[in-house]
Design an enzyme around this catalytic site. Structure first.
Site, PDB file in Angstrom:
ATOM      1  CE  LYS A 138      -4.435   0.552   2.334  1.00  0.00           C
ATOM      2  NZ  LYS A 138      -5.122   0.391   3.624  1.00  0.00           N
TER       3      LYS A 138
HETATM    4  O1  G3P Z   1      -9.471   1.548   4.287  1.00  0.00           O
HETATM    5  C1  G3P Z   1      -9.230   2.809   4.813  1.00  0.00           C
HETATM    6  C2  G3P Z   1      -9.886   2.932   6.128  1.00  0.00           C
HETATM    7  O2  G3P Z   1      -9.204   2.221   7.094  1.00  0.00           O
HETATM    8  C3  G3P Z   1     -10.117   4.321   6.558  1.00  0.00           C
HETATM    9  O3  G3P Z   1     -11.328   4.306   7.185  1.00  0.00           O
HETATM   10  O4  G3P Z   1     -13.101   5.087   8.649  1.00  0.00           O
HETATM   11  O5  G3P Z   1     -10.705   5.767   9.092  1.00  0.00           O
HETATM   12  O6  G3P Z   1     -11.958   6.711   7.170  1.00  0.00           O
HETATM   13  P1  G3P Z   1     -11.800   5.550   8.075  1.00  0.00           P
END
Ligand code: G3P
Length: 215
Positions: free
Chosen positions: A83
């Site tokens: 990533k």
């Molecule tokens: O896949 C990316 C994710 O982990 C981010 O999620 O909810 O932190 O925006 P969030």
């Protein structure tokens, strides 16, 4: 649409994998830090549970350093996808890793133009962050829709991975928008199983089944 789990929690990954619906896993530094484990150890544990793409994130900031770190991460296991955050250095690193045959996931994507750059650089997966776009007052799903359309119009091989999924409706909408993959927090995956009428229906069948001798 394939379903990935967006977590580094091994118990949730085992539970999801046992249902036969988890095709891969995405991790990031925040998710691994929340587990209090070493990144490589946890990724190898996940690889033992899920036989599919497992994303592990680089944290370096120059192209040379990202490439070096990406090579190390890719050497952990054949299913590991490196990533790399969207940036000028990130794109340069993705193009070099891709030329070496290393699979990459371009993360922190917030526009279709960024997705276009990521695919030209050779990213295997491209991750628009739906929830965070919604948080900013824009339509996260529109970025998924536009990115998928660009891939299809030009027959580009990158897969659009809907990330930052926050609720069950995001999953349906990502599938309708043509996302190749959605990565779900475990909570959202387990919520997908339930519907009030399913749960009530099971209780009614069980109550009626108690009226005859079990087979
Ligand atoms: O896949 C990316 C994710 O982990 C981010 O999620 O909810 O932190 O925006 P969030």
């Amino acid at each position: 649409m394939r379903i990935f789990l967006d977590t580094a929690n091994i118990d949730d990954i085992r539970r999801g994998a046992a249902m036969g619906v988890v095709d891969g896993v995405t991790t990031n530094p925040s998710l691994v830090a929340a587990e209090g484990v070493e990144y490589r150890d946890r990724v190898l544990e996940i690889c033992d549970v899920v036989d599919g793409p497992i994303s592990a994130e680089t944290i370096s900031e120059t192209a040379d350093e990202i490439v070096e770190e990406g090579r190390r991460i890719a050497s952990w296991h054949e299913n590991v996808v490196v990533k790399v955050a969207m940036s000028e250095a990130g794109l340069a690193a993705i193009s070099r890793l891709s030329a070496e045959g290393i699979s990459t996931n371009c993360t922190l994507v917030f526009s279709a133009n960024q997705a276009l750059l990521a695919t030209r650089a050779g990213a295997t997966l491209i991750s628009p962050f739906i929830g965070r776009i919604d948080d900013a007052g824009q339509d996260g799903m529109e970025v998924v829709r536009e990115s998928v359309q660009i891939m299809e119009t030009y027959h580009l091989p990158s897969q659009i991975l809907a990330a930052s999924v926050r609720h069950t409706r995001h999953v349906t909408e990502a599938a309708i928008a043509g996302a190749h993959i959605a990565t779900l927090p475990p909570k959202v995956l387990f919520q997908l199983i339930h519907h009030p009428l399913t749960d009530v229906g099971i209780q009614r069948f069980l109550a009626d089944a108690a009226k005859y001798t079990p087979v």
